[in-house]
Enzyme design. Sequence first.
Site, PDB file in Angstrom:
ATOM      1  N   PRO A 189       0.722  -1.131   0.037  1.00 49.82           N
ATOM      2  CA  PRO A 189      -0.200   0.067   0.076  1.00 49.82           C
ATOM      3  C   PRO A 189       0.940   1.512  -0.118  1.00 49.82           C
ATOM      4  O   PRO A 189       2.112   1.390   0.496  1.00 49.82           O
ATOM      5  CB  PRO A 189      -0.766  -0.129   1.293  1.00 49.82           C
ATOM      6  CG  PRO A 189      -0.802  -1.537   1.487  1.00 49.82           C
ATOM      7  CD  PRO A 189       0.556  -2.028   1.264  1.00 49.82           C
ATOM      8  N   HIS A 409       9.412  23.858   4.201  1.00 54.48           N
ATOM      9  CA  HIS A 409       8.801  22.713   3.633  1.00 54.48           C
ATOM     10  C   HIS A 409       7.538  23.074   2.884  1.00 54.48           C
ATOM     11  O   HIS A 409       6.752  23.789   3.212  1.00 54.48           O
ATOM     12  CB  HIS A 409       8.264  21.764   4.820  1.00 54.48           C
ATOM     13  CG  HIS A 409       7.574  20.649   4.236  1.00 54.48           C
ATOM     14  ND1 HIS A 409       6.470  20.095   4.952  1.00 54.48           N
ATOM     15  CD2 HIS A 409       7.944  19.449   3.478  1.00 54.48           C
ATOM     16  CE1 HIS A 409       5.937  18.953   4.286  1.00 54.48           C
ATOM     17  NE2 HIS A 409       6.946  18.545   3.339  1.00 54.48           N
ATOM     18  N   HIS A 410       7.421  22.623   1.401  1.00 56.87           N
ATOM     19  CA  HIS A 410       6.359  22.921   0.836  1.00 56.87           C
ATOM     20  C   HIS A 410       5.699  21.461   0.445  1.00 56.87           C
ATOM     21  O   HIS A 410       6.139  20.696  -0.389  1.00 56.87           O
ATOM     22  CB  HIS A 410       6.604  23.517  -0.657  1.00 56.87           C
ATOM     23  CG  HIS A 410       6.932  24.945  -0.250  1.00 56.87           C
ATOM     24  ND1 HIS A 410       7.801  25.668  -1.299  1.00 56.87           N
ATOM     25  CD2 HIS A 410       6.733  25.715   0.483  1.00 56.87           C
ATOM     26  CE1 HIS A 410       7.877  26.684  -0.848  1.00 56.87           C
ATOM     27  NE2 HIS A 410       7.269  27.078   0.316  1.00 56.87           N
ATOM     28  N   GLU A 411       4.591  20.905   1.096  1.00 57.94           N
ATOM     29  CA  GLU A 411       3.819  19.770   0.755  1.00 57.94           C
ATOM     30  C   GLU A 411       2.611  20.412  -0.216  1.00 57.94           C
ATOM     31  O   GLU A 411       2.006  21.220   0.317  1.00 57.94           O
ATOM     32  CB  GLU A 411       3.398  19.124   1.962  1.00 57.94           C
ATOM     33  CG  GLU A 411       2.481  17.912   1.552  1.00 57.94           C
ATOM     34  CD  GLU A 411       3.006  16.939   0.596  1.00 57.94           C
ATOM     35  OE1 GLU A 411       2.531  16.639  -0.316  1.00 57.94           O
ATOM     36  OE2 GLU A 411       4.013  16.357   1.256  1.00 57.94           O
ATOM     37  N   GLU A 480       8.416  12.418  -3.518  1.00 60.53           N
ATOM     38  CA  GLU A 480       7.322  11.722  -4.339  1.00 60.53           C
ATOM     39  C   GLU A 480       7.571  12.262  -5.764  1.00 60.53           C
ATOM     40  O   GLU A 480       6.474  12.141  -6.596  1.00 60.53           O
ATOM     41  CB  GLU A 480       6.070  12.107  -3.889  1.00 60.53           C
ATOM     42  CG  GLU A 480       5.726  11.676  -2.274  1.00 60.53           C
ATOM     43  CD  GLU A 480       6.250  12.149  -1.298  1.00 60.53           C
ATOM     44  OE1 GLU A 480       6.324  11.613  -0.159  1.00 60.53           O
ATOM     45  OE2 GLU A 480       6.408  13.593  -1.448  1.00 60.53           O
ATOM     46  N   GLU A 498      13.551  12.222  -3.138  1.00 60.18           N
ATOM     47  CA  GLU A 498      13.250  11.229  -2.275  1.00 60.18           C
ATOM     48  C   GLU A 498      13.139  10.015  -3.501  1.00 60.18           C
ATOM     49  O   GLU A 498      13.730   9.267  -3.980  1.00 60.18           O
ATOM     50  CB  GLU A 498      12.215  11.283  -1.702  1.00 60.18           C
ATOM     51  CG  GLU A 498      11.789   9.993  -0.776  1.00 60.18           C
ATOM     52  CD  GLU A 498      10.282  10.061  -0.230  1.00 60.18           C
ATOM     53  OE1 GLU A 498      10.212   9.697   0.785  1.00 60.18           O
ATOM     54  OE2 GLU A 498       9.305  10.626  -0.810  1.00 60.18           O
ATOM     55  N   GLU A 504      11.792   6.711   6.348  1.00 64.76           N
ATOM     56  CA  GLU A 504      10.417   7.012   6.932  1.00 64.76           C
ATOM     57  C   GLU A 504       9.535   5.975   7.115  1.00 64.76           C
ATOM     58  O   GLU A 504       8.734   5.654   7.981  1.00 64.76           O
ATOM     59  CB  GLU A 504       9.579   8.254   6.205  1.00 64.76           C
ATOM     60  CG  GLU A 504       9.322   7.688   4.813  1.00 64.76           C
ATOM     61  CD  GLU A 504       8.303   8.793   4.040  1.00 64.76           C
ATOM     62  OE1 GLU A 504       7.974   9.952   4.740  1.00 64.76           O
ATOM     63  OE2 GLU A 504       8.083   8.480   2.838  1.00 64.76           O
TER      64      GLU A 504
END
Length: 710
Positions: A189, A409-411, A480, A498, A504
């Site tokens: 998953p 951090h920019h999600e 991602e 990444e 993680e």
Amino acid sequence: MKRIAAFFLLLLPFLVFGQELLSPNSEFKMVFEIRDGKPTYQLLLGENSIIEQSSLGFDLKDMEDLLEGFSVLSTEQSTFNETWAPVWGEQGEIQNHYNELLVKLEQKSTNRFMDVRFRLYDDGLGFRYEFPEQPNLTYFIIAEEKTQFALTGDHTAFWIAGDYDTQEYDYTTSKLSEISSLMDKAVTPNASQTPFSKTGVQTALMMKTDDGTYINLHEAALVEYPGMHLELNPENMVFQSHLTPDVLGNKGYMQAPRPTPWRTIMASKNAGDILLSNLTLNLNEPCAYEDTSWIKPVKYIGVWWEMITGKSSWSYADVPSVKLGETDFSSLKSNGRHAANTEKVKRYIDFAAEHGFSQVLVEGWNVGWEDWFGKSKDYVFDFLTPYPDFDVEALRDYAMEKNVRLMMHHETSGSARNYERFMDKAYQFMADNNYNSVKSGYVGNIIPRGEYHYGQWMVNHYLHAVKKAAEYKIMVNAHEAVRPTGLSRTYPNLIGNESARGTEFEAFGGNNPDHTTILPFTRLIGGPMDYTPGVFEQDISKYNPQNNSWANTTIARQLALYVTMYSPLQMAADLPETYEKHLDAFQFIKDVGLDWQTSLVLEAEPGDFITYARKEKGTQNWFVGRTNDEEPRTSNISFNFLDKDKEYILTLYSDAKNAHYKTNPKAYQIKKYRVNYKSKLSQYCAPGGGYAISIVHAEDKKELKGLKRL
């Protein structure tokens, strides 16, 4: 360039054209042929075929395919040799030496033209398609690229499932013929995933033949084109390229003149040669920036691991829904678990300053985290507005006083359209508040809806973000995103990615012990990974009683990862209070270099072990790292890479004899020795373990007093 006359052989009823290309050292040979109008290539290493005769071309949408009916207009052969210096990297200088063959093709029935450019290096082959400007092929849509990689047997492969949206899988080691039967188990998953086939795998793909030849398939310079996967025909062991589609099922939108990315094949009898290959970088364009003084390697800590483990929260409040511009966040009640608060961040800044870290990453500082995950929400973050308990200006000034920077951090939550909406303002906000690096993220399904993480639209977006960041002198670490293909040569502010299953996942159930013995052969072939090592507490329940995950590693191996998992961006992932319990081991993380003059592979076998030695740029210091799989092993290395006229102090951080990644991961020992170029080491490595070594030149012989010679 020198023109080489082609030779023609008429073998009724087929028309055959053939031309050979040798590598500079003559070890590799590539043979290009036109057989009955179909372009093909073959690659040999010595007398052995690596890739059997394989076809080239494209299926086009609503147009005649570019697969057959070709004849050769001309060929051009040339040699190129240069040495260039990367802004940062595993080597201080890189040689770019290849022999090139350009084949210009005409499809006479349509009066269309397609070129194939081959570059053969001493470590492998790169080739790409080029479409010159022409009246009958200007705008066109690729239905599928039909590049084949015909293998010579049922090789052992180190693979992850082909997927349009994620590479965050553990690797499976199997025969190629076993891929289809193991695929269901290999697909685990993820927040966003689209596996497409029982026999599809991702690049970079590492293989080993029965006779001990190592082969790697990947791509280089992925620009304005979808990411490539590999689809296996198990009946004949032929891989064919499989491009990531868009929402309409189209694979690529082309406008001539333009090239495709390079397809790469590396091969060697020595596994270490694959790890040290610069073929991927060399196939990219030179640096696009005149001034690179603002691009510097970064060692950082962060307010991150405590959220990953579940100890703390990204969100400020526990409410089901918020709307930017409408919700008054100051009126919301804090949940008491929000990690990105001013006082806590100051604690991290103090720790960074005390131990010599240049930056502190802070996640969860900006409003919108309450309902970000899995909602397919477009206007989810503005990348500008802090939570009430995060004082941007006070923390900026406090960090500057301590000679530390905060890392932004920019999600995006997969909403790439929204990120582009705010990108200029977000980067300007960073510049105004002394941030010079950003960790961006793309968790979840992509918006525009129906696009995939590795499709052409998103490939264009990732590079747009890097180029735009450069306008503000900002370095980018994209998570991602599509796996790297050497673009960091051209855009060195792309300082990390990444794009694989990282540390993680040690808090999400654990990575396989062999994971970091495979990643350097696969994911890292295209560029550095922000793997975020440094986990010293393996029992995740110590941070969050509701999380029973276990990090499958020893402390000694965590130290080794700073050497074996190359990146100019290295994080100490664990909590400051945990490091304070192991300051003797933490010393290696403080000491280890980020930028290298020389890199050597001392031992390597994919899936089993890797031992690197690296010399820090601008110093006489060397660092060695060894990662091990689940089997206990003994590493045997020599220090003959050291200068012959120098004596050194070696500090060894190793597994204790009773160490084990499951039962005794914190058992390590630290010893110091006197060494020179004649010294050798035979060192035990525990299951899931390894070792790390720092080697410092002894300027004064008094420093060597009392040290045992190794």
